[in-house]
Design a protein around this motif. Structure first.
Motif, PDB file in Angstrom:
ATOM      1  N   LEU A   1     -10.578  -1.547  -8.983  1.00  0.00           N
ATOM      2  CA  LEU A   1     -10.796  -2.202 -10.273  1.00  0.00           C
ATOM      3  C   LEU A   1      -9.511  -2.789 -10.843  1.00  0.00           C
ATOM      4  N   TYR A   2      -8.380  -2.174 -10.537  1.00  0.00           N
ATOM      5  CA  TYR A   2      -7.110  -2.565 -11.160  1.00  0.00           C
ATOM      6  C   TYR A   2      -6.313  -3.548 -10.304  1.00  0.00           C
ATOM      7  N   PHE A   3      -6.367  -3.379  -8.987  1.00  0.00           N
ATOM      8  CA  PHE A   3      -5.600  -4.225  -8.068  1.00  0.00           C
ATOM      9  C   PHE A   3      -6.544  -5.074  -7.219  1.00  0.00           C
ATOM     10  N   ASP A   4      -6.019  -6.155  -6.668  1.00  0.00           N
ATOM     11  CA  ASP A   4      -6.711  -6.891  -5.611  1.00  0.00           C
ATOM     12  C   ASP A   4      -5.657  -7.371  -4.626  1.00  0.00           C
ATOM     13  N   GLU A   5      -6.096  -7.928  -3.509  1.00  0.00           N
ATOM     14  CA  GLU A   5      -5.152  -8.232  -2.435  1.00  0.00           C
ATOM     15  C   GLU A   5      -4.164  -9.341  -2.802  1.00  0.00           C
ATOM     16  N   SER A   6      -4.391 -10.068  -3.892  1.00  0.00           N
ATOM     17  CA  SER A   6      -3.432 -11.093  -4.295  1.00  0.00           C
ATOM     18  C   SER A   6      -2.092 -10.489  -4.698  1.00  0.00           C
ATOM     19  N   ILE A   7      -2.082  -9.200  -5.015  1.00  0.00           N
ATOM     20  CA  ILE A   7      -0.823  -8.561  -5.390  1.00  0.00           C
ATOM     21  C   ILE A   7       0.166  -8.581  -4.230  1.00  0.00           C
ATOM     22  N   PHE A   8      -0.332  -8.611  -2.995  1.00  0.00           N
ATOM     23  CA  PHE A   8       0.559  -8.607  -1.847  1.00  0.00           C
ATOM     24  C   PHE A   8       1.327  -9.929  -1.723  1.00  0.00           C
ATOM     25  N   GLU A   9       0.769 -11.004  -2.252  1.00  0.00           N
ATOM     26  CA  GLU A   9       1.466 -12.287  -2.235  1.00  0.00           C
ATOM     27  C   GLU A   9       2.675 -12.246  -3.160  1.00  0.00           C
ATOM     28  N   VAL A  10       2.574 -11.453  -4.225  1.00  0.00           N
ATOM     29  CA  VAL A  10       3.675 -11.306  -5.180  1.00  0.00           C
ATOM     30  C   VAL A  10       4.682 -10.298  -4.674  1.00  0.00           C
ATOM     31  N   VAL A  11       4.163  -9.231  -4.064  1.00  0.00           N
ATOM     32  CA  VAL A  11       5.018  -8.115  -3.671  1.00  0.00           C
ATOM     33  C   VAL A  11       5.939  -8.472  -2.524  1.00  0.00           C
ATOM     34  N   GLY A  12       5.396  -9.104  -1.481  1.00  0.00           N
ATOM     35  CA  GLY A  12       6.201  -9.352  -0.296  1.00  0.00           C
ATOM     36  C   GLY A  12       6.703  -8.046   0.269  1.00  0.00           C
ATOM     37  N   ALA A  13       7.980  -7.921   0.466  1.00  0.00           N
ATOM     38  CA  ALA A  13       8.587  -6.699   0.993  1.00  0.00           C
ATOM     39  C   ALA A  13       9.047  -5.782  -0.128  1.00  0.00           C
ATOM     40  N   GLY A  14       8.574  -6.028  -1.330  1.00  0.00           N
ATOM     41  CA  GLY A  14       8.936  -5.173  -2.448  1.00  0.00           C
ATOM     42  C   GLY A  14       9.711  -5.895  -3.523  1.00  0.00           C
ATOM     43  N   LEU A  15      10.070  -7.140  -3.292  1.00  0.00           N
ATOM     44  CA  LEU A  15      10.859  -7.882  -4.268  1.00  0.00           C
ATOM     45  C   LEU A  15      10.028  -8.186  -5.514  1.00  0.00           C
ATOM     46  N   GLY A  16      10.593  -7.932  -6.660  1.00  0.00           N
ATOM     47  CA  GLY A  16       9.932  -8.274  -7.906  1.00  0.00           C
ATOM     48  C   GLY A  16       8.910  -7.262  -8.391  1.00  0.00           C
ATOM     49  N   ARG A  17       8.706  -6.194  -7.623  1.00  0.00           N
ATOM     50  CA  ARG A  17       7.761  -5.150  -8.025  1.00  0.00           C
ATOM     51  C   ARG A  17       8.353  -3.784  -7.692  1.00  0.00           C
ATOM     52  N   PRO A  18       7.970  -2.746  -8.431  1.00  0.00           N
ATOM     53  CA  PRO A  18       8.419  -1.408  -8.057  1.00  0.00           C
ATOM     54  C   PRO A  18       7.962  -1.053  -6.646  1.00  0.00           C
ATOM     55  N   LEU A  19       8.675  -0.155  -5.995  1.00  0.00           N
ATOM     56  CA  LEU A  19       8.343   0.255  -4.633  1.00  0.00           C
ATOM     57  C   LEU A  19       6.903   0.727  -4.518  1.00  0.00           C
ATOM     58  N   LEU A  20       6.392   1.397  -5.562  1.00  0.00           N
ATOM     59  CA  LEU A  20       5.096   2.036  -5.463  1.00  0.00           C
ATOM     60  C   LEU A  20       3.920   1.069  -5.552  1.00  0.00           C
TER      61      LEU A  20
ATOM     62  N   GLU B   1     -12.969  -0.884  15.346  1.00  0.00           N
ATOM     63  CA  GLU B   1     -12.376  -0.850  16.686  1.00  0.00           C
ATOM     64  C   GLU B   1     -12.055  -2.260  17.180  1.00  0.00           C
ATOM     65  N   LYS B   2     -12.937  -3.181  16.909  1.00  0.00           N
ATOM     66  CA  LYS B   2     -12.737  -4.573  17.344  1.00  0.00           C
ATOM     67  C   LYS B   2     -11.507  -5.191  16.690  1.00  0.00           C
ATOM     68  N   ASN B   3     -11.189  -4.773  15.467  1.00  0.00           N
ATOM     69  CA  ASN B   3     -10.087  -5.369  14.709  1.00  0.00           C
ATOM     70  C   ASN B   3      -8.841  -4.491  14.655  1.00  0.00           C
ATOM     71  N   ALA B   4      -8.782  -3.482  15.510  1.00  0.00           N
ATOM     72  CA  ALA B   4      -7.715  -2.481  15.443  1.00  0.00           C
ATOM     73  C   ALA B   4      -6.315  -3.061  15.615  1.00  0.00           C
ATOM     74  N   ASN B   5      -6.187  -4.189  16.281  1.00  0.00           N
ATOM     75  CA  ASN B   5      -4.859  -4.755  16.546  1.00  0.00           C
ATOM     76  C   ASN B   5      -4.483  -5.914  15.626  1.00  0.00           C
ATOM     77  N   GLN B   6      -5.217  -6.098  14.570  1.00  0.00           N
ATOM     78  CA  GLN B   6      -4.879  -7.146  13.604  1.00  0.00           C
ATOM     79  C   GLN B   6      -3.558  -6.810  12.896  1.00  0.00           C
ATOM     80  N   PRO B   7      -2.862  -7.810  12.385  1.00  0.00           N
ATOM     81  CA  PRO B   7      -1.500  -7.582  11.862  1.00  0.00           C
ATOM     82  C   PRO B   7      -1.409  -6.827  10.541  1.00  0.00           C
ATOM     83  N   THR B   8      -2.456  -6.816   9.712  1.00  0.00           N
ATOM     84  CA  THR B   8      -2.383  -6.119   8.428  1.00  0.00           C
ATOM     85  C   THR B   8      -3.543  -5.133   8.294  1.00  0.00           C
TER      86      THR B   8
END
Length: 427
Positions: free
Chosen positions: A248-267, A180-187
């Motif tokens: 086990l397979y993903f970590d949050e660093s994937i979001f640095e690569v993904v951005g808005a979807g560029l360079g990775r499949p939509l899924l 509840e305290k963090n409900a308005n954070q950007p991500t």
């Protein structure tokens, strides 16, 4: 009535691998396991024959109002499970009509009979819940997830659990006040920070000890949370824990690569990888893989949580309004092969976390016994060929939501046969 069948090949149990013959009787039970004699119905060479994989964390979605059947139902979930080599599963209770009392539980139990494989139902614990007449596993959602079955604060939960002493209770550990305290954070990751899980695990371990529960922590995602569970086990607290494939397979660093979807499949954009609890740091990912391998973590449990592509994409590109959860039943077996090749899990390790331990959990609530290739256990087996890589394609998926976070990715091994009580399903 099934016909009696025999299978010859490399048999994997937690004690090791032996080459032998398995006889499954007309009732779908293992009649004998022994040396190779005579001609078998199914003769295998290098394929690995595991006790059937059991997934103890599935959201099959179907309930008595059928409003979520478009996402999944018991039959489609069981079809996806068979594709992934899963022979039985336990279904979570956070439905529009949750099973929280004897009538709602029994009504949902009738629906579960549509499954092609054995299903055990969790009962939900809400603010006014009491013990069911039948023996069942229970589930607590500490923070809001999908559905309305959750607690607003830890004090409410403490009061209710007085009614569940000595019971099997599984916990989704995210502290509701921190959320509840963090409900308005950007991500999404900031809205559900690691501290929410760590604090919740601390509190839950106290409750497990206080009420002498058979406790289970679902989908642990942080190294610190896992360390607390390991310490509690050493103190004699009756607690086990799960880990999900996505942590086990993903970590949050994937979001640095993904951005808005560029360079990775939509899924594999942020929206499609949104889960509760979220993806964490690489150090957490590595700690979880190590923990699964060294017995600190007890179960590989998918948290199979199907939503449609449209529901997952909602809110693009910000991702602030999408649904949390992703499907994994179709890919359970191939994912296990990835653990063997990529992280040097022994087949015996896979038997422990995918068959023996989850089977031991399920057997408390099931008429069938899972987890071993031994006389008297269900003749339900998972057969994996480590020499047959598989590329995950949409066309192979049986889940109703019809997508996978692993689409386009290749796993080193594949499920070649799933055997359900003597009935052979070939891939």
């Amino acid at each position: 009535m099934n016909k009696m069948i025999s299978i010859e090949g490399k048999i994997v149990n937690i004690e090791g691998i032996t080459r032998g013959r398995i006889e499954i009787d007309h009732d779908g039970l293992i009649l004998s396991v022994g040396p190779i004699t005579g001609k078998a119905d199914l003769v295998l060479k290098d394929e690995l024959i595991f006790p059937g994989f059991v997934d103890i964390h599935v959201h099959a979605r179907e309930c008595t109002d059928h409003s979520w059947d478009y996402k999944e139902d018991f039959y489609s979930a069981s079809s996806a499970a068979i594709t992934g080599g899963v022979v039985a599963f336990a279904d979570m209770p956070n439905n529009p009509v949750p099973p929280t009392d004897d009538k709602s539980y029994n009504d949902k139990y009738q629906l579960a009979k549509n499954s092609a494989i054995n299903v055990v139902l969790y009962a939900g614990i809400g603010k006014n819940s009491k013990l069911l007449e039948r023996k069942a596993p229970y589930k607590v959602f500490m923070g809001k997830s999908v559905g309305e079955l959750f607690f607003n604060n830890i004090y409410e939960l403490n009061q209710v659990l007085q009614n569940f002493q000595n019971q099997s209770v599984s916990f989704h550990c995210e502290d509701p006040e921190i959320l509840e305290k963090n409900a308005n954070q950007p991500t999404h990751e900031l809205r559900r920070p690691r501290e929410a899980e760590i604090k919740a695990i601390d509190f839950v371990l106290e409750l497990i000890k206080k009420y002498q529960l058979q406790g289970k922590i679902c989908h642990v995602s942080t190294a610190e949370g896992l360390n607390k569970i390991v310490a509690a086990k050493k103190q004699g607290i009756n607690v086990t824990c799960e880990v999900a494939p996505h942590h086990l397979y993903f970590d949050e660093s994937i979001f640095e690569v993904v951005g808005a979807g560029l360079g990775r499949p939509l899924l594999v954009t942020r929206q499609f990888l949104q889960v509760n609890p979220p993806l964490r740091k690489t150090s957490d990912q590595m700690a979880l893989i190590k923990g699964l391998k060294d017995r600190s973590i007890d179960y590989l449990a998918t948290d199979h949580a199907p939503h449609t592509v449209a529901e997952k994409a909602k809110g693009l590109p910000t991702g602030q309004a999408g649904m949390s959860g992703m499907p994994h039943l179709d890919t359970y077996g191939p994912f296990a092969s990835w653990l063997i090749q990529e992280h040097q899990f022994k087949p015996e390790d896979i038997a422990r976390v995918c068959s023996f331990n989850p089977g031991k959990f399920l057997n408390q609530f099931s008429q069938n016994k899972y987890g071993k290739i031994e006389p008297g256990f269900a003749g339900s087996l998972t057969i994996i060929d480590m020499n047959r890589p598989i590329k995950i394609e949409k066309s192979m998926l049986k889940t109703k939501c019809a997508w996978s976070p692993f689409e386009g990715m290749t796993f080193p091994g594949s499920v070649v046969y799933t055997i359900i009580k003597g009935k052979i399903y070939a891939s």
